[in-house]
Design an enzyme around this catalytic site. Structure first.
Site, short mmCIF file in Angstrom:
data_model
loop_
_atom_site.label_atom_id
_atom_site.label_comp_id
_atom_site.label_asym_id
_atom_site.label_seq_id
_atom_site.Cartn_x
_atom_site.Cartn_y
_atom_site.Cartn_z
N PRO A 100 0.82 -1.22 0.00
CA PRO A 100 0.00 0.00 0.00
C PRO A 100 0.85 1.27 0.00
CG PRO A 100 -0.54 -1.43 1.87
CD PRO A 100 0.64 -2.02 1.20
N GLY A 102 2.27 4.64 1.16
CA GLY A 102 2.50 5.11 2.52
C GLY A 102 3.18 4.08 3.41
N CYS A 103 3.26 2.82 2.96
CA CYS A 103 3.95 1.79 3.73
C CYS A 103 5.44 1.93 3.49
CB CYS A 103 3.51 0.40 3.28
SG CYS A 103 2.40 -0.43 4.39
N VAL A 104 6.21 1.90 4.55
CA VAL A 104 7.67 1.99 4.42
C VAL A 104 8.25 0.62 4.21
CG1 VAL A 104 9.76 2.74 5.59
CG2 VAL A 104 7.65 4.01 5.89
#
Length: 104
Positions: A100, A102-104
């Site tokens: 997704p 925004g996931c680091v």
């Protein structure tokens, strides 16, 4: 993009191992992916995975944990219990979807 073999089937993945071809996924592959990261799938896990797959098919992007909560009705706290530490990454990985945004 790299192609790896899982259970005798070639699957296209990105550099982090997330599937890149929606139609290469099936439930057996999900079980293998879950096992690789130490998750035993229950009915509730499948609720999350099916929501993610359906939502992705409609929107063309992987739902965040916030969307899984707001639209899918699965509280963030429960997501962390089902998919410990990094639920967004783990849910999308098992569901055969891109990581997704925004996931680091």
């Amino acid at each position: 993009m790299p192609v790896i073999e899982i259970q005798g089937k070639p699957v296209h993945v990105d550099d982090e191992g997330f599937l890149t071809a929606y139609d290469e996924w099936d439930e057996e592959l999900a079980r293998v992916l879950a096992q690789q990261i130490g998750i035993d799938l229950t009915d509730r896990h499948w609720d999350v995975i099916r929501f993610l797959r359906d939502d992705y098919r409609t929107r063309g992007e992987t739902a965040t944990t916030r969307r899984v909560n707001a639209v899918g009705g699965i509280p963030v706290k429960e997501q962390f219990a089902l998919f410990p530490k990094k639920p967004g990454k783990k849910m999308s990985y098992i569901a055969g979807l891109p990581k997704p945004h925004g996931c680091v």
